[in-house]
Design a protein around this motif. Sequence first.
Motif, PDB file in Angstrom:
ATOM      1  N   LYS A 204       4.879 -13.043  -3.775  1.00  0.00           N
ATOM      2  CA  LYS A 204       6.017 -13.670  -3.742  1.00  0.00           C
ATOM      3  C   LYS A 204       7.268 -12.220  -2.721  1.00  0.00           C
ATOM      4  O   LYS A 204       7.171 -12.442  -2.065  1.00  0.00           O
ATOM      5  CB  LYS A 204       6.699 -13.315  -5.042  1.00  0.00           C
ATOM      6  N   THR A 205       6.932 -10.441  -3.449  1.00  0.00           N
ATOM      7  CA  THR A 205       7.752 -10.162  -2.583  1.00  0.00           C
ATOM      8  C   THR A 205       7.556 -10.060  -0.713  1.00  0.00           C
ATOM      9  O   THR A 205       7.836 -10.447  -0.242  1.00  0.00           O
ATOM     10  CB  THR A 205       7.486  -8.181  -2.891  1.00  0.00           C
ATOM     11  N   ARG A 206       6.308 -10.097  -0.697  1.00  0.00           N
ATOM     12  CA  ARG A 206       5.375 -10.232   0.509  1.00  0.00           C
ATOM     13  C   ARG A 206       5.867 -11.509   1.657  1.00  0.00           C
ATOM     14  O   ARG A 206       6.383 -11.134   2.712  1.00  0.00           O
ATOM     15  CB  ARG A 206       3.548 -10.210   0.879  1.00  0.00           C
ATOM     16  N   ILE A 207       6.264 -12.256   0.719  1.00  0.00           N
ATOM     17  CA  ILE A 207       6.636 -13.429   1.715  1.00  0.00           C
ATOM     18  C   ILE A 207       7.558 -13.656   1.627  1.00  0.00           C
ATOM     19  O   ILE A 207       8.293 -13.939   2.952  1.00  0.00           O
ATOM     20  CB  ILE A 207       5.964 -14.894   0.697  1.00  0.00           C
ATOM     21  N   MET A 208       8.914 -13.092   0.977  1.00  0.00           N
ATOM     22  CA  MET A 208       9.701 -12.756   0.766  1.00  0.00           C
ATOM     23  C   MET A 208      10.176 -11.995   1.647  1.00  0.00           C
ATOM     24  O   MET A 208      11.414 -12.360   2.788  1.00  0.00           O
ATOM     25  CB  MET A 208      10.859 -12.789  -0.537  1.00  0.00           C
ATOM     26  N   LEU A 209       9.601 -10.983   2.216  1.00  0.00           N
ATOM     27  CA  LEU A 209       9.614  -9.333   3.354  1.00  0.00           C
ATOM     28  C   LEU A 209       9.146  -9.912   4.048  1.00  0.00           C
ATOM     29  O   LEU A 209       9.646  -9.084   5.172  1.00  0.00           O
ATOM     30  CB  LEU A 209       9.570  -8.543   1.929  1.00  0.00           C
ATOM     31  N   ALA A 210       8.171 -11.097   4.511  1.00  0.00           N
ATOM     32  CA  ALA A 210       7.610 -11.354   5.968  1.00  0.00           C
ATOM     33  C   ALA A 210       8.386 -11.471   6.803  1.00  0.00           C
ATOM     34  O   ALA A 210       9.640 -12.269   6.714  1.00  0.00           O
ATOM     35  CB  ALA A 210       6.679 -12.059   5.724  1.00  0.00           C
ATOM     36  N   LYS A 211       7.970 -10.901   8.446  1.00  0.00           N
ATOM     37  CA  LYS A 211       8.552 -11.526   9.519  1.00  0.00           C
ATOM     38  C   LYS A 211       8.595 -13.447   9.794  1.00  0.00           C
ATOM     39  O   LYS A 211       7.854 -13.887   9.591  1.00  0.00           O
ATOM     40  CB  LYS A 211       8.352 -10.936  10.715  1.00  0.00           C
ATOM     41  N   ALA A 212       9.499 -13.575   9.600  1.00  0.00           N
ATOM     42  CA  ALA A 212      10.084 -15.202  10.150  1.00  0.00           C
ATOM     43  C   ALA A 212       9.047 -15.934  10.862  1.00  0.00           C
ATOM     44  O   ALA A 212       8.933 -14.623  12.266  1.00  0.00           O
ATOM     45  CB  ALA A 212      11.740 -15.600  10.556  1.00  0.00           C
ATOM     46  N   GLY A 213       8.356 -16.730  11.002  1.00  0.00           N
ATOM     47  CA  GLY A 213       7.690 -17.350  12.040  1.00  0.00           C
ATOM     48  C   GLY A 213       5.731 -16.779  11.221  1.00  0.00           C
ATOM     49  O   GLY A 213       4.815 -17.132  11.883  1.00  0.00           O
ATOM     50  N   SER A 214       5.454 -15.407  10.662  1.00  0.00           N
ATOM     51  CA  SER A 214       4.409 -14.862   9.964  1.00  0.00           C
ATOM     52  C   SER A 214       3.657 -16.059   9.897  1.00  0.00           C
ATOM     53  O   SER A 214       4.076 -16.489   8.887  1.00  0.00           O
ATOM     54  CB  SER A 214       4.423 -13.775  10.124  1.00  0.00           C
ATOM     55  N   VAL A 215       2.210 -15.705   9.627  1.00  0.00           N
ATOM     56  CA  VAL A 215       1.743 -16.226   8.708  1.00  0.00           C
ATOM     57  C   VAL A 215       2.018 -16.414   6.915  1.00  0.00           C
ATOM     58  O   VAL A 215       1.632 -16.987   6.217  1.00  0.00           O
ATOM     59  CB  VAL A 215       0.000 -15.908   8.225  1.00  0.00           C
ATOM     60  N   THR A 216       2.114 -14.803   7.134  1.00  0.00           N
ATOM     61  CA  THR A 216       2.307 -15.015   5.327  1.00  0.00           C
ATOM     62  C   THR A 216       4.260 -15.312   5.201  1.00  0.00           C
ATOM     63  O   THR A 216       3.928 -16.260   3.920  1.00  0.00           O
ATOM     64  CB  THR A 216       2.025 -13.730   5.285  1.00  0.00           C
ATOM     65  N   ALA A 217       4.622 -15.262   6.068  1.00  0.00           N
ATOM     66  CA  ALA A 217       5.838 -16.247   5.719  1.00  0.00           C
ATOM     67  C   ALA A 217       6.050 -17.565   5.429  1.00  0.00           C
ATOM     68  O   ALA A 217       6.750 -18.513   4.977  1.00  0.00           O
ATOM     69  CB  ALA A 217       7.801 -15.975   7.333  1.00  0.00           C
ATOM     70  N   SER A 218       4.806 -18.254   5.827  1.00  0.00           N
ATOM     71  CA  SER A 218       4.919 -19.319   5.759  1.00  0.00           C
ATOM     72  C   SER A 218       4.925 -19.717   3.948  1.00  0.00           C
ATOM     73  O   SER A 218       5.217 -21.206   3.482  1.00  0.00           O
ATOM     74  CB  SER A 218       3.155 -20.091   5.887  1.00  0.00           C
ATOM     75  N   GLY A 219       4.000 -19.132   3.165  1.00  0.00           N
ATOM     76  CA  GLY A 219       4.370 -19.131   1.383  1.00  0.00           C
ATOM     77  C   GLY A 219       3.499 -19.384   0.820  1.00  0.00           C
ATOM     78  O   GLY A 219       3.431 -20.208  -0.383  1.00  0.00           O
ATOM     79  N   ASN A 220       2.311 -19.367   1.636  1.00  0.00           N
ATOM     80  CA  ASN A 220       1.062 -19.503   0.704  1.00  0.00           C
ATOM     81  C   ASN A 220       0.768 -18.553  -0.070  1.00  0.00           C
ATOM     82  O   ASN A 220       0.104 -17.456   0.741  1.00  0.00           O
ATOM     83  CB  ASN A 220      -0.380 -19.653   1.953  1.00  0.00           C
ATOM     84  N   VAL A 221      -0.324 -18.908  -1.094  1.00  0.00           N
ATOM     85  CA  VAL A 221      -0.041 -17.503  -2.436  1.00  0.00           C
ATOM     86  C   VAL A 221      -0.297 -17.128  -2.254  1.00  0.00           C
ATOM     87  O   VAL A 221      -1.441 -15.680  -2.206  1.00  0.00           O
ATOM     88  CB  VAL A 221       0.461 -18.419  -3.669  1.00  0.00           C
ATOM     89  N   LEU A 222      -2.289 -17.840  -1.810  1.00  0.00           N
ATOM     90  CA  LEU A 222      -3.322 -17.591  -1.871  1.00  0.00           C
ATOM     91  C   LEU A 222      -3.359 -16.734  -0.472  1.00  0.00           C
ATOM     92  O   LEU A 222      -4.319 -15.887  -0.765  1.00  0.00           O
ATOM     93  CB  LEU A 222      -4.208 -19.091  -1.674  1.00  0.00           C
ATOM     94  N   SER A 223      -2.646 -17.219   0.260  1.00  0.00           N
ATOM     95  CA  SER A 223      -3.132 -16.260   1.930  1.00  0.00           C
ATOM     96  C   SER A 223      -2.617 -14.412   1.607  1.00  0.00           C
ATOM     97  O   SER A 223      -2.960 -13.929   2.029  1.00  0.00           O
ATOM     98  CB  SER A 223      -2.593 -17.095   3.186  1.00  0.00           C
ATOM     99  N   ALA A 224      -1.717 -15.143   0.749  1.00  0.00           N
ATOM    100  CA  ALA A 224      -0.662 -13.705   0.813  1.00  0.00           C
ATOM    101  C   ALA A 224      -1.707 -12.568  -0.234  1.00  0.00           C
ATOM    102  O   ALA A 224      -2.123 -11.375   0.260  1.00  0.00           O
ATOM    103  CB  ALA A 224       0.976 -13.900  -0.012  1.00  0.00           C
ATOM    104  N   LEU A 225      -2.051 -13.020  -1.178  1.00  0.00           N
ATOM    105  CA  LEU A 225      -3.148 -12.615  -2.258  1.00  0.00           C
ATOM    106  C   LEU A 225      -4.329 -12.311  -1.141  1.00  0.00           C
ATOM    107  O   LEU A 225      -4.472 -10.741  -1.645  1.00  0.00           O
ATOM    108  CB  LEU A 225      -3.384 -13.479  -3.304  1.00  0.00           C
ATOM    109  N   HIS A 226      -4.954 -12.731  -0.347  1.00  0.00           N
ATOM    110  CA  HIS A 226      -6.184 -12.915   0.204  1.00  0.00           C
ATOM    111  C   HIS A 226      -5.695 -11.560   1.190  1.00  0.00           C
ATOM    112  O   HIS A 226      -6.603 -10.240   1.603  1.00  0.00           O
ATOM    113  CB  HIS A 226      -6.444 -14.003   0.493  1.00  0.00           C
ATOM    114  N   GLY A 227      -4.919 -11.408   1.790  1.00  0.00           N
ATOM    115  CA  GLY A 227      -4.430 -10.650   2.826  1.00  0.00           C
ATOM    116  C   GLY A 227      -4.401  -9.067   1.406  1.00  0.00           C
ATOM    117  O   GLY A 227      -4.238  -8.158   2.396  1.00  0.00           O
TER     118      GLY A 227
END
Length: 274
Positions: A204-227
């Motif tokens: 959740k923290t990574r998604i909220m802090l990610a740069k707009a337009g980035s893969v993480t900013a899309s909000g995919n939890v599994l993708s953020a956890l994998h990263g």
Amino acid sequence: MDQPGFTTSLVAGGLAGVSVDLILFPLDTIKTRLQSPQGFNKAGGFRGIYAGVPSAAIGSFPNAAAFFITYEYVKWFLHTDSSSYLMPVKHMLAASVGEVVACLIRVPSEVVKQRAQVSASSRTFQIFSNILYEEGIQGLYRGYKSTVLREIPFSLVQFPLWESLKALWSWRQDHVVDSWQSAVCGAFAGGFAAVVTTPLDVAKTRIMLAKAGSVTASGNVLSALHGVWQTQGLAGLFAGVFPRMAAISLGGFIFLGGYDQTRSLLLRLGRESP
């Protein structure tokens, strides 16, 4: 739920939420900076530890009030017999619905707060304005899904455990638990739930802090956890676990104990008033 119960839950929940958020804000800042992509020191270290506190102060009362109004209403609506084996299910369902509703208020406040925590030189209102200008209202709700996906498992663990511990303690001493006993149960339940849901909090923290337009900013939890797993492994998934556990244990003590105490007091005053 009757009007006194509705109003009592609103006031008690709101006051408990404000108390916790303001008292434990430094621990929350440390946790956020430990979880940030740039690392603890670059995110600010121990400097500007109260950065973002206006956002927390504004959002905490309505957020906590919305949760407890919903939580108590759903419990009342389901009205399962207290001896029923379905009681934990009722508490789980009530807490889950409460989180979904409360996150409508919590997420915008959380987005602004977390960005302020890792950018202490920026003012809270400036961050809020930048989000609206660059991403619109949608930017304030970035991370809504990940927040709900964090909060529901957390509540599924915390609230049934809290209610069960209170019921066990009441049974052992043959009377309803006191407020301090409810607070102790809340501290244990909150700390345990905090540990097991930390990876979801990191996502959740990574998604909220990610740069707009980035893969993480899309909000995919599994993708953020994998990263996080790929770059930092298990340590990254549990970044900030100790300040998170400490904050939520203390928060559970203050929040749930304070809620029970305030609610009991207000209900007693309501019965005594003509």
